[in-house]
Scaffold this motif. Structure first.
Motif, PDB file in Angstrom:
ATOM      1  N   TRP A   1      33.753   3.337 -17.242  1.00 21.63           N
ATOM      2  CA  TRP A   1      33.349   3.662 -15.869  1.00 21.63           C
ATOM      3  C   TRP A   1      32.696   5.033 -15.884  1.00 21.63           C
ATOM      4  O   TRP A   1      32.900   5.823 -16.795  1.00 21.63           O
ATOM      5  CB  TRP A   1      34.524   3.610 -14.926  1.00 21.63           C
ATOM      6  CG  TRP A   1      35.537   4.699 -15.125  1.00 21.63           C
ATOM      7  CD1 TRP A   1      36.460   4.775 -16.132  1.00 21.63           C
ATOM      8  CD2 TRP A   1      35.729   5.844 -14.308  1.00 21.63           C
ATOM      9  NE1 TRP A   1      37.206   5.916 -15.999  1.00 21.63           N
ATOM     10  CE2 TRP A   1      36.786   6.591 -14.877  1.00 21.63           C
ATOM     11  CE3 TRP A   1      35.098   6.334 -13.158  1.00 21.63           C
ATOM     12  CZ2 TRP A   1      37.231   7.787 -14.338  1.00 21.63           C
ATOM     13  CZ3 TRP A   1      35.550   7.515 -12.607  1.00 21.63           C
ATOM     14  CH2 TRP A   1      36.612   8.234 -13.185  1.00 21.63           C
TER      15      TRP A   1
ATOM     16  N   HIS B   1      25.467  10.493  -6.119  1.00 19.54           N
ATOM     17  CA  HIS B   1      24.384   9.833  -5.383  1.00 19.54           C
ATOM     18  C   HIS B   1      23.317  10.855  -5.013  1.00 19.54           C
ATOM     19  O   HIS B   1      23.617  11.981  -4.638  1.00 19.54           O
ATOM     20  CB  HIS B   1      24.937   9.202  -4.096  1.00 19.54           C
ATOM     21  CG  HIS B   1      23.890   8.614  -3.216  1.00 19.54           C
ATOM     22  ND1 HIS B   1      23.354   7.349  -3.445  1.00 19.54           N
ATOM     23  CD2 HIS B   1      23.245   9.088  -2.132  1.00 19.54           C
ATOM     24  CE1 HIS B   1      22.446   7.090  -2.521  1.00 19.54           C
ATOM     25  NE2 HIS B   1      22.355   8.137  -1.712  1.00 19.54           N
TER      26      HIS B   1
ATOM     27  N   HIS C   1      20.684  -4.706  -4.285  1.00 18.73           N
ATOM     28  CA  HIS C   1      22.087  -5.125  -4.320  1.00 18.73           C
ATOM     29  C   HIS C   1      22.311  -6.394  -3.503  1.00 18.73           C
ATOM     30  O   HIS C   1      23.103  -7.251  -3.875  1.00 18.73           O
ATOM     31  CB  HIS C   1      22.984  -3.981  -3.849  1.00 18.73           C
ATOM     32  CG  HIS C   1      23.131  -2.897  -4.877  1.00 18.73           C
ATOM     33  ND1 HIS C   1      24.137  -2.894  -5.807  1.00 18.73           N
ATOM     34  CD2 HIS C   1      22.358  -1.834  -5.157  1.00 18.73           C
ATOM     35  CE1 HIS C   1      24.014  -1.852  -6.602  1.00 18.73           C
ATOM     36  NE2 HIS C   1      22.930  -1.180  -6.231  1.00 18.73           N
TER      37      HIS C   1
ATOM     38  N   SER D   1      35.440   1.552  -0.470  1.00 22.41           N
ATOM     39  CA  SER D   1      34.264   1.833  -1.297  1.00 22.41           C
ATOM     40  C   SER D   1      33.086   1.081  -0.661  1.00 22.41           C
ATOM     41  O   SER D   1      33.271   0.283   0.266  1.00 22.41           O
ATOM     42  CB  SER D   1      34.478   1.307  -2.716  1.00 22.41           C
ATOM     43  OG  SER D   1      34.211  -0.096  -2.737  1.00 22.41           O
TER      44      SER D   1
ATOM     45  N   ASP E   1      31.472  -1.205  -2.071  1.00 20.24           N
ATOM     46  CA  ASP E   1      31.542  -2.606  -2.525  1.00 20.24           C
ATOM     47  C   ASP E   1      32.823  -3.255  -2.028  1.00 20.24           C
ATOM     48  O   ASP E   1      33.536  -3.930  -2.779  1.00 20.24           O
ATOM     49  CB  ASP E   1      31.491  -2.658  -4.058  1.00 20.24           C
ATOM     50  CG  ASP E   1      30.057  -2.783  -4.557  1.00 20.24           C
ATOM     51  OD1 ASP E   1      29.851  -2.815  -5.775  1.00 20.24           O
ATOM     52  OD2 ASP E   1      29.154  -2.788  -3.700  1.00 20.24           O
TER      53      ASP E   1
ATOM     54  N   ASP F   1      31.798  -0.831  -7.860  1.00 18.21           N
ATOM     55  CA  ASP F   1      30.977   0.370  -7.680  1.00 18.21           C
ATOM     56  C   ASP F   1      31.098   0.923  -6.271  1.00 18.21           C
ATOM     57  O   ASP F   1      31.384   0.191  -5.332  1.00 18.21           O
ATOM     58  CB  ASP F   1      29.495   0.047  -7.969  1.00 18.21           C
ATOM     59  CG  ASP F   1      29.271  -0.416  -9.400  1.00 18.21           C
ATOM     60  OD1 ASP F   1      28.181  -0.978  -9.676  1.00 18.21           O
ATOM     61  OD2 ASP F   1      30.190  -0.231 -10.232  1.00 18.21           O
ATOM     62  N   ASP F   2      30.858   2.214  -6.155  1.00 21.46           N
ATOM     63  CA  ASP F   2      30.784   2.905  -4.859  1.00 21.46           C
ATOM     64  C   ASP F   2      29.624   3.882  -4.984  1.00 21.46           C
ATOM     65  O   ASP F   2      29.831   5.086  -5.136  1.00 21.46           O
ATOM     66  CB  ASP F   2      32.109   3.616  -4.567  1.00 21.46           C
ATOM     67  CG  ASP F   2      32.152   4.212  -3.167  1.00 21.46           C
ATOM     68  OD1 ASP F   2      33.110   4.943  -2.863  1.00 21.46           O
ATOM     69  OD2 ASP F   2      31.195   3.965  -2.389  1.00 21.46           O
ATOM     70  N   ARG F   3      28.420   3.316  -4.924  1.00 21.66           N
ATOM     71  CA  ARG F   3      27.268   4.116  -5.352  1.00 21.66           C
ATOM     72  C   ARG F   3      26.999   5.304  -4.441  1.00 21.66           C
ATOM     73  O   ARG F   3      26.467   6.323  -4.880  1.00 21.66           O
ATOM     74  CB  ARG F   3      26.027   3.230  -5.517  1.00 21.66           C
ATOM     75  CG  ARG F   3      25.352   2.747  -4.271  1.00 21.66           C
ATOM     76  CD  ARG F   3      24.020   2.059  -4.634  1.00 21.66           C
ATOM     77  NE  ARG F   3      23.271   1.708  -3.465  1.00 21.66           N
ATOM     78  CZ  ARG F   3      23.518   0.630  -2.729  1.00 21.66           C
ATOM     79  NH1 ARG F   3      24.477  -0.198  -3.081  1.00 21.66           N
ATOM     80  NH2 ARG F   3      22.802   0.368  -1.646  1.00 21.66           N
TER      81      ARG F   3
ATOM     82  N   TYR G   1      31.144   4.359 -10.509  1.00 22.77           N
ATOM     83  CA  TYR G   1      30.696   3.057 -11.026  1.00 22.77           C
ATOM     84  C   TYR G   1      31.751   2.485 -11.959  1.00 22.77           C
ATOM     85  O   TYR G   1      32.182   3.169 -12.905  1.00 22.77           O
ATOM     86  CB  TYR G   1      29.359   3.219 -11.765  1.00 22.77           C
ATOM     87  CG  TYR G   1      28.234   3.667 -10.847  1.00 22.77           C
ATOM     88  CD1 TYR G   1      27.414   2.734 -10.209  1.00 22.77           C
ATOM     89  CD2 TYR G   1      28.026   5.011 -10.581  1.00 22.77           C
ATOM     90  CE1 TYR G   1      26.403   3.131  -9.338  1.00 22.77           C
ATOM     91  CE2 TYR G   1      27.025   5.435  -9.715  1.00 22.77           C
ATOM     92  CZ  TYR G   1      26.217   4.493  -9.098  1.00 22.77           C
ATOM     93  OH  TYR G   1      25.227   4.892  -8.218  1.00 22.77           O
ATOM     94  N   GLY G   2      32.210   1.262 -11.669  1.00 23.11           N
ATOM     95  CA  GLY G   2      33.088   0.554 -12.602  1.00 23.11           C
ATOM     96  C   GLY G   2      34.568   0.899 -12.506  1.00 23.11           C
ATOM     97  O   GLY G   2      35.329   0.542 -13.407  1.00 23.11           O
TER      98      GLY G   2
END
Ligand code: SF4
Length: 766
Positions: free
Chosen positions: A13, A18, A30, A652, A654, A664-666, A671-672
């Motif tokens: 991860w 961002h 996405h 998050s 996602d 992910d929570d961009r 990520y991951g």
């Protein structure tokens, strides 16, 4: 490792902060990715062209309203994810349940359970069996009837609702419970906006917001408090972007600098996708967690000072004198509140609060929006009422461009409450229901979510039924909730997909798979539509469009009606079978039972549906005084020990409530990995913790310590002394008894915690 812990088995991860505006091209990518992965591009695109359209289906995501003029792609990235989840090609068949024991499934994460697919047939777990197995619908209904009929008291049954249930399903569900003789109707809003309903009901006489979507076109100042629209109500950003472009002041109040409140790129503005996006917040107040009462009183204090320096030019005296009560007490309370206390609690300087106060005093029309960041506190009701206090000072309620806007989560959570899904119904509601249906509703209050879980623990609930939802993952103290469910003689889950609550079965347990919002619903009289109510009180149709995931699926109204018929038999004046032959029949009874639904079947067939009456929107305040009520609140006690941080649980990007779309929570650069704790870099270094390091987190409530493990440090721009982590993973840290005064909303935004290195030899993230 207990069942509700997401094992830390994610692969590699990363943390990648961002950059730039929210949404834009990335949200298109996405949306396409999720659609291709689940229903497939062809079927998925067909569905996306029908969501939120006049004769289409209502998005199963959030409750943000649809604009009068809809685009052909009237959805956001998270709407696309919600639809993809429902329209997935993956299936959970009876054979799946044969292959996987309940105990083995307990080790799956919420994500893995959800990704297993749509449940295709009813299944039962009998008397302690290790597996669920196929059961026919008739046998399933008979089993429900057998248990419900054998109850020594109707209060031994509890009927939980998730806010996705349609008006028709919710109305029949409450009718089943009340005909049986109980008001045990806990629902998901008990855990989210109950503080809004309680707070607003007391001071403006209705537990709902007062603005329409069109009001956003006329407001010249909009507060967005304790809300992250970029993830939780993404189409709201279109309204905020238009307002920003019009020069409206947008004040974001949030401990976390949420990306979408900084800059937003509208995915449907192709010619601007390469630009830097629209700046949303003109001011971003990173309030201390719990500091909202102080912040709102600070702004009000500045407004009173502005009035004092130019009497008669700032406050709306006419409105205050003619339409409100309690003004003097509120004024005195705010004027005697000292700035140092306000600054200390809010974490915002006097100068900034005075500047916002000056902007407020100059603004003609102001809307205040909020979500869980205000409601999930011990003083959640006070937070909501302080918003109303500020609005009343300048008559910012019940006129164009102004008012209160609690932004609801689930797509029909407001509709369910309007239909009577409430453990504390009013006498007026029950009296009208009884007259319209011929039943005699119980008058004693029922269980809300906290009380229902406590009652299950004490063995006071024999039958627990859930119309949608995933109580084990949604509620605080998840392990206790799981154990409480296992106390029941029978648990009944009406669901589309597998979730943790299914894996804490009562002695016997049923999973009854229902149609999704996207799917065609055929009853005796043909194809049926259902209705929902959005955050702004607009009731409109939702027409399923796709072939059901399985021919064995039944609609929620169908399932509820059959359970009612099997449980109540002839002792009820309700012809349940007749009700579901044509949902117009249900709506006819709703029209007679609930105020505001006159000509329901006719009006809901009009383009866009109809708007429910809202007294406060018309400045008719059904409060004890018949006026809008100023209320007085002292500054809450926010004290924690020196080595404690204040944790708030968040979603998050996602994720939608307990539905996990991905890891992910961009917008927050993770990520991951879902087992993360966002923490101020200084708080991390003071504890000798490095980015990515694995930690143990504890909370202590009423002398009992709770713990979660294998979380990872993520340094973040968050006020010092504060931390954030995702639910449901962090929910075991929230004590069931730690809830808001009066509304019982869990204090998921204010959890004193301690953070420790879990395994000194752990190699931090490079
Ligand atoms: S804003 Fe809410 S209702 Fe609208 S498409 Fe997105 S998730 Fe669905």
């Amino acid at each position: 490792m207990s069942s509700d812990e997401t094992p830390d088995r994610e692969g590699k991860w990363t943390i990648r902060p961002h950059k730039g505006a929210a949404a834009g091209l990335a949200s298109i990518i996405h949306s396409v990715r999720h659609t291709a992965a689940e229903p497939g591009l062809l079927n998925g695109t067909r569905l996306l062209l029908q969501v939120n359209q006049v004769d289409g289906f209502d998005c199963p995501g959030c409750a943000w309203p649809d604009p009068k003029h809809r685009s052909i792609t009237e959805f956001c990235e998270n709407g696309a994810k919600a639809i993809a989840e429902e329209a997935t090609r993956d299936r959970v068949t009876p054979e799946f349940f044969q292959q996987h024991s309940i105990d083995s499934l307990l080790k799956w994460t919420d994500l893995e359970l959800g990704k297993a697919g749509r449940i295709t047939e009813p299944v039962v777990r009998r008397n302690g069996d290790s597996h669920y197995e196929r059961i026919t619908w008739n046998d399933a209904f008979a089993l429900c009837g057998e248990h419900l009929k054998s109850l020594s008291s109707p209060d031994l049954a509890t009927f939980y609702t998730s806010g996705r249930a349609s008006n028709e399903a919710a109305f029949l569900y409450q009718l089943l419970a009340r005909t049986l003789g109980t008001n045990n109707l806990p629902d998901c809003s008990n855990m989210c906006h109950e503080s809004s309903g309680t707070g607003l009901g007391e001071v403006i006489g209705i537990g709902k917001g007062t603005v329409t979507l069109e009001d956003f076109d006329h407001a010249d100042m909009i507060f967005v408090i304790g809300q992250n629209p970029g993830t939780n109500h993404p189409r709201m950003l279109s309204a905020l972007q238009s307002a920003a472009r019009r020069g409206a002041k947008i004040i974001a109040v949030n401990p976390l600098r949420e990306a979408a409140l900084e800059r937003f790129k509208h995915p449907q503005e192709a010619f601007r996708l390469l630009g830097k996006g629209t700046r949303i917040a003109t001011d971003f107040l990173q309030v201390r967690v719990g500091g909202d009462v102080a912040l709102l009183q600070g702004i009000a204090k500045a407004v009173f000072a502005a009035e004092a320096s130019a009497p008669g030019t700032v406050l709306d005296h006419e409105f205050i004198q003619q339409q409100t009560a309690g003004f003097e007490a509120y004024k005195n309370a705010v004027q005697t509140q000292d700035w140092p206390a306000i600054v200390a609690q809010s974490g915002i300087t006097q100068t900034r609060l005075e500047a916002i106060g000056a902007q407020y005093a100059a603004a003609k029309s102001v809307i205040i929006c909020w979500a869980m960041g205000l409601t999930q506190h011990k003083h959640g009701v006070a937070n909501v009422q302080e918003c109303i206090n500020l609005l009343l000072l300048r008559g910012n309620i019940g006129r164009q461009g102004a008012g209160a806007c609690p932004v609801r989560g689930h797509s029909n959570v407001q509709g369910d409450r309007t239909m009577g899904i409430w453990d504390r119904p009013s006498e007026a509601f029950l009296a009208r229901l009884d007259k319209a249906t011929g039943i005699t509703s119980p008058r004693h209050h029922g269980y809300n979510v906290v009380e229902a879980i406590q009652a299950m623990e004490e063995g006071k609930v024999d039958v627990f039924m859930a119309l949608g939802g995933n109580l084990v993952s949604a509620a605080p103290d998840c392990e206790r909730v799981g154990a409480a469910l296992e106390q029941c003689a029978l648990t009944i889950h009406v669901s589309t997909k597998l979730n943790k609550s299914h894996l804490h079965p009562g002695k016997s347990s049923l999973i009854l798979p229902c149609l999704g919002r996207t799917e065609v619903d055929i009853q005796a009289s043909g194809s049926q539509f259902v209705t929902v109510e959005n955050s702004m009180g607009v009731v409109h149709q939702s027409n399923g469009k796709s072939t059901p995931a399985s021919q064995e699926l039944r609609s929620e109204p169908d399932i509820v009606a059959h359970i009612a018929a099997a449980s109540l038999g002839k002792v009820t004046p309700i012809d349940w079978e007749f009700m579901i032959q044509n949902y117009d029949h249900i709506r006819d009874v709703i029209e007679r039972s609930i105020a505001g639904f006159d000509n329901y079947n006719k009006r809901v067939r009009e383009k866009g549906g109809f708007v429910l009456p809202n007294g406060a929107r018309d400045r008719t305040f059904s409060t004890k005084t018949g006026r809008a009520q100023f209320s007085v609140h002292g500054l809450p006690n926010l004290a924690v020990d020196d080595d404690e941080l204040i944790l708030m649980t968040v979603r998050s990007h996602d994720q939608y409530n307990t539905t996990i779309y991905g890891l992910d929570d961009r917008y927050r650069g993770v990520y991951g990995q879902r087992r993360v704790i966002f923490i101020h870099p200084e708080d991390a270094s003071e504890r000798g913790l490095a980015p990515g390091q694995r930690v143990r987190i504890t909370s202590c409530f009423d002398g009992k310590t709770r713990m979660v493990e294998s979380f990872h440090i993520v340094p973040f721009d968050i006020p010092k002394g504060t931390a954030a982590a995702y639910f449901p993973e962090a929910n075991p840290l929230v004590a069931l008894e730690s809830h808001a005064d009066r509304s019982y909303t869990p204090t998921s935004k204010f959890i004193p915690i301690r953070v420790y290195a879990q395994d000194p030899s752990d190699t931090p993230l490079t």
